[in-house]
Design a protein around this motif. Sequence first.
Motif, PDB file in Angstrom:
ATOM      1  N   VAL A 141       5.341   2.864  18.019  1.00  0.00           N
ATOM      2  CA  VAL A 141       6.598   3.620  18.091  1.00  0.00           C
ATOM      3  C   VAL A 141       7.042   4.073  16.704  1.00  0.00           C
ATOM      4  O   VAL A 141       7.403   5.238  16.497  1.00  0.00           O
ATOM      5  N   ILE A 142       6.978   3.181  15.728  1.00  0.00           N
ATOM      6  CA  ILE A 142       7.389   3.537  14.370  1.00  0.00           C
ATOM      7  C   ILE A 142       6.448   4.590  13.790  1.00  0.00           C
ATOM      8  O   ILE A 142       6.890   5.537  13.131  1.00  0.00           O
ATOM      9  N   SER A 143       5.159   4.472  14.056  1.00  0.00           N
ATOM     10  CA  SER A 143       4.192   5.444  13.535  1.00  0.00           C
ATOM     11  C   SER A 143       4.430   6.831  14.090  1.00  0.00           C
ATOM     12  O   SER A 143       4.371   7.829  13.358  1.00  0.00           O
ATOM     13  N   VAL A 153       3.852  -4.224  12.065  1.00  0.00           N
ATOM     14  CA  VAL A 153       5.096  -3.497  12.291  1.00  0.00           C
ATOM     15  C   VAL A 153       5.053  -2.153  11.588  1.00  0.00           C
ATOM     16  O   VAL A 153       5.418  -1.135  12.163  1.00  0.00           O
ATOM     17  N   LEU A 154       4.604  -2.152  10.345  1.00  0.00           N
ATOM     18  CA  LEU A 154       4.571  -0.917   9.573  1.00  0.00           C
ATOM     19  C   LEU A 154       3.415  -0.031  10.016  1.00  0.00           C
ATOM     20  O   LEU A 154       2.353  -0.520  10.391  1.00  0.00           O
ATOM     21  N   GLY A 195       1.183  -3.120   2.743  1.00  0.00           N
ATOM     22  CA  GLY A 195       1.233  -4.485   2.237  1.00  0.00           C
ATOM     23  C   GLY A 195       2.294  -4.720   1.183  1.00  0.00           C
ATOM     24  O   GLY A 195       2.609  -5.854   0.851  1.00  0.00           O
ATOM     25  N   TRP A 196       2.869  -3.651   0.639  1.00  0.00           N
ATOM     26  CA  TRP A 196       3.881  -3.788  -0.408  1.00  0.00           C
ATOM     27  C   TRP A 196       5.241  -4.166   0.136  1.00  0.00           C
ATOM     28  O   TRP A 196       5.958  -4.945  -0.472  1.00  0.00           O
ATOM     29  N   LEU A 197       5.612  -3.599   1.266  1.00  0.00           N
ATOM     30  CA  LEU A 197       6.990  -3.692   1.720  1.00  0.00           C
ATOM     31  C   LEU A 197       7.308  -4.959   2.508  1.00  0.00           C
ATOM     32  O   LEU A 197       8.383  -5.519   2.366  1.00  0.00           O
ATOM     33  N   LEU A 198       6.397  -5.390   3.338  1.00  0.00           N
ATOM     34  CA  LEU A 198       6.719  -6.438   4.288  1.00  0.00           C
ATOM     35  C   LEU A 198       5.463  -7.216   4.637  1.00  0.00           C
ATOM     36  O   LEU A 198       4.414  -6.632   4.861  1.00  0.00           O
ATOM     37  N   ILE A 199       5.604  -8.522   4.664  1.00  0.00           N
ATOM     38  CA  ILE A 199       4.514  -9.373   5.133  1.00  0.00           C
ATOM     39  C   ILE A 199       4.990  -9.971   6.442  1.00  0.00           C
ATOM     40  O   ILE A 199       5.990 -10.687   6.484  1.00  0.00           O
ATOM     41  N   GLY A 245      -1.435   5.555   0.055  1.00  0.00           N
ATOM     42  CA  GLY A 245      -0.888   5.322   1.381  1.00  0.00           C
ATOM     43  C   GLY A 245      -1.538   4.131   2.067  1.00  0.00           C
ATOM     44  O   GLY A 245      -0.890   3.404   2.822  1.00  0.00           O
ATOM     45  N   SER A 246      -2.814   3.913   1.807  1.00  0.00           N
ATOM     46  CA  SER A 246      -3.497   2.749   2.384  1.00  0.00           C
ATOM     47  C   SER A 246      -2.986   1.447   1.786  1.00  0.00           C
ATOM     48  O   SER A 246      -3.049   0.396   2.421  1.00  0.00           O
ATOM     49  N   LEU A 247      -2.486   1.512   0.572  1.00  0.00           N
ATOM     50  CA  LEU A 247      -1.975   0.309  -0.088  1.00  0.00           C
ATOM     51  C   LEU A 247      -0.536  -0.028   0.287  1.00  0.00           C
ATOM     52  O   LEU A 247      -0.131  -1.186   0.196  1.00  0.00           O
ATOM     53  N   THR A 248       0.257   0.943   0.703  1.00  0.00           N
ATOM     54  CA  THR A 248       1.699   0.732   0.883  1.00  0.00           C
ATOM     55  C   THR A 248       2.114  -0.231   1.994  1.00  0.00           C
ATOM     56  O   THR A 248       3.123  -0.909   1.821  1.00  0.00           O
TER      57      THR A 248
END
Length: 182
Positions: free
Chosen positions: A154-156, A49-50, A40-44, A35-38
């Motif tokens: 908000v997303i969190s 934002v994430l 950085g995987w999806l969006l730079i 979960g700590s790695l995710t």
Amino acid sequence: MTLLSGNDTVVRQRINRRPSRMIANALPWLVVMLGSLTPGWLLIASAPVLPPMGFLIFVAWRQLRPGLLPMWAGLPLGLFDDLFSGSPFGTAALLWSVSTIVLDNVEARLPWRNFLTEWLVAIGLIIAYIVLCLGVANVAGASAPLQVIVPQVVISVIVYPLVGRFVALMDRVRLTPFLVMR
């Protein structure tokens, strides 16, 4: 060992089955680290934002199974998160450890909780974590305004119940019995 019934169908053996001790102990740690790695995987992006998925999963494990991760688990998992989050080193280690203490105090004071109570505690921890991470980053030299983290907060908050469901699914996988061969 499979047993055959009168009509030659395979019947699952129910005796001598128990969860794997290695999987039961290691899976929560691995899920939090993944979960700590995710993020950085999806969006730079130039702004956060994430959600901090490692922290959300850590809080969800602590709320679902309070005694599963030891009290000191926030330190090594927070240090691992610091390696990949981009915040000053030690920020997550400190804040995750403080979150563990807060969750243990909530567990001691409110032994019977419901979904709303768990979500409100998680919302408070999530907002405090994100704001304090921004504050530490600003002290370390960044000059980001508070408005930058509003989408992340908000997303969190919205995603946290889904993270809780995912952790419950991982807990079921963790407790799945396997056939023990002797």
